[in-house]
Design an enzyme around this catalytic site. Structure first.
Site, mmCIF file in Angstrom:
data_model
loop_
_atom_site.group_PDB
_atom_site.id
_atom_site.type_symbol
_atom_site.label_atom_id
_atom_site.label_comp_id
_atom_site.label_asym_id
_atom_site.label_seq_id
_atom_site.Cartn_x
_atom_site.Cartn_y
_atom_site.Cartn_z
ATOM 1 N N ASP A 67 0.860 -1.180 0.000
ATOM 2 C CA ASP A 67 0.000 0.000 0.000
ATOM 3 C C ASP A 67 0.897 1.231 0.000
ATOM 4 O O ASP A 67 2.060 1.170 0.443
ATOM 5 C CB ASP A 67 -0.918 0.003 1.231
ATOM 6 C CG ASP A 67 -1.902 1.164 1.203
ATOM 7 O OD1 ASP A 67 -2.699 1.237 0.254
ATOM 8 O OD2 ASP A 67 -1.850 2.008 2.113
ATOM 9 N N GLU B 54 1.004 5.733 0.503
ATOM 10 C CA GLU B 54 0.399 7.014 0.851
ATOM 11 C C GLU B 54 1.102 8.089 0.028
ATOM 12 O O GLU B 54 2.304 7.964 -0.275
ATOM 13 C CB GLU B 54 0.527 7.307 2.348
ATOM 14 C CG GLU B 54 -0.107 6.266 3.259
ATOM 15 C CD GLU B 54 -1.601 6.096 3.073
ATOM 16 O OE1 GLU B 54 -2.254 7.036 2.537
ATOM 17 O OE2 GLU B 54 -2.132 5.042 3.453
ATOM 18 N N GLU C 5 -5.825 17.932 2.290
ATOM 19 C CA GLU C 5 -6.753 16.810 2.173
ATOM 20 C C GLU C 5 -6.033 15.476 2.365
ATOM 21 O O GLU C 5 -6.557 14.556 3.001
ATOM 22 C CB GLU C 5 -7.452 16.830 0.810
ATOM 23 C CG GLU C 5 -8.323 18.041 0.557
ATOM 24 C CD GLU C 5 -7.523 19.248 0.063
ATOM 25 O OE1 GLU C 5 -8.152 20.293 -0.201
ATOM 26 O OE2 GLU C 5 -6.290 19.140 -0.058
ATOM 27 N N HIS D 184 -5.054 6.251 7.878
ATOM 28 C CA HIS D 184 -4.438 5.373 6.902
ATOM 29 C C HIS D 184 -2.931 5.328 7.155
ATOM 30 O O HIS D 184 -2.299 6.339 7.468
ATOM 31 C CB HIS D 184 -4.676 5.900 5.480
ATOM 32 C CG HIS D 184 -6.088 5.735 5.031
ATOM 33 N ND1 HIS D 184 -6.425 5.405 3.738
ATOM 34 C CD2 HIS D 184 -7.270 5.859 5.695
ATOM 35 C CE1 HIS D 184 -7.743 5.335 3.618
ATOM 36 N NE2 HIS D 184 -8.277 5.610 4.806
ATOM 37 N N ASP E 128 -2.123 -0.788 6.565
ATOM 38 C CA ASP E 128 -3.125 -1.125 5.559
ATOM 39 C C ASP E 128 -2.703 -2.342 4.743
ATOM 40 O O ASP E 128 -3.539 -3.165 4.360
ATOM 41 C CB ASP E 128 -3.383 0.065 4.646
ATOM 42 C CG ASP E 128 -4.195 1.160 5.335
ATOM 43 O OD1 ASP E 128 -4.526 0.980 6.521
ATOM 44 O OD2 ASP E 128 -4.485 2.187 4.695
#
Length: 225
Positions: free
Chosen positions: A7, A9, A52, A150, A155
């Site tokens: 995963d 980010e 965000e 997250h 994750d």
């Protein structure tokens, strides 16, 4: 079979639009069982974090300012990935950023044939249901109580459990894998047939039975037809 569940980010949604990878987490599976080997790293994106994006993963400019550049860790990452299939949720997004960073470093891109997308698997297996990682964890009873924000490694670890469930369930891990072929066991009918056991009554038993019958008044077997 070796697989890597991973995963990422990022600073935003588009590498081509200037966003960068800021974290990657990878979990090694062999025959759908976690080996305990992982790769995890944060990266300095050399750009400001979108508000965000920070709200999703909590990684701030200050936190990432002293982290290595992707190019400084790329060889370690490539060594960990090797040529294994790469499993991700909404994998096109993660592959886009991974290949974007690899290309920027002048390294070969990961072939799309290696991509395994658990989002697509979930949509095929459970049409009409929710397919977020949180929803799939709930469906399969995967504990996500410690997932507040997250995080790439967290994750990936959750997704590894979901992936096993999506592709057959935890019973896969109960199979004893061996490089040796399983022996073929054959057995003839004769080998399981037992010799007959004697059940004939002896003289004393026959006499006792006859005496018992004489004590029965009006037995049905002597009644007139």
């Amino acid at each position: 079979m070796r697989e890597i569940v991973f995963d990422t980010e990022t600073t935003g949604l588009s590498f081509s639009g200037g966003d960068r990878l800021v974290e990657i987490g990878c979990v090694e599976l062999v025959n759908r069982v976690e080996t305990g080997r992982t790769f995890h790293c944060y990266f300095n994106p050399e750009r400001a974090m979108a508000a965000e994006a920070q709200a999703v993963h909590g990684l701030s400019d200050t936190f990432l300012s002293d982290k290595p550049l992707f190019a400084e860790k790329v060889e370690e990452l490539i060594d960990f990935l090797e040529d294994a299939p790469l499993v991700a949720h909404n994998a096109g997004f993660d592959f886009g950023f991974l290949n974007g960073e690899l290309g920027q470093c002048g390294r070969p891109l990961v072939a799309m044939e290696r991509m395994v997308d658990t989002l697509q698997i979930a949509r095929q297996r459970h049409p009409g249901a929710k397919h977020t990682l949180d929803a799939l964890c709930t469906r399969f009873g995967v504990d996500r109580s410690h997932r507040v924000l997250h995080g790439a490694l967290l994750d990936a670890q959750l997704l590894a459990q979901v992936y096993v469930e999506l592709t057959g369930g935890r019973q896969i891990g109960l199979t004893l894998v061996s490089d040796e072929p399983e022996p073929i066991v054959t057995q003839t009918v004769a080998s399981v047939v037992r010799p007959p056991r004697p059940f004939a009554a002896n003289a004393a038993e026959l006499a006792a039975h006859a005496a018992f019958l004489k004590e029965i008044a009006d037995p049905l077997w002597l009644a007139e037809a």
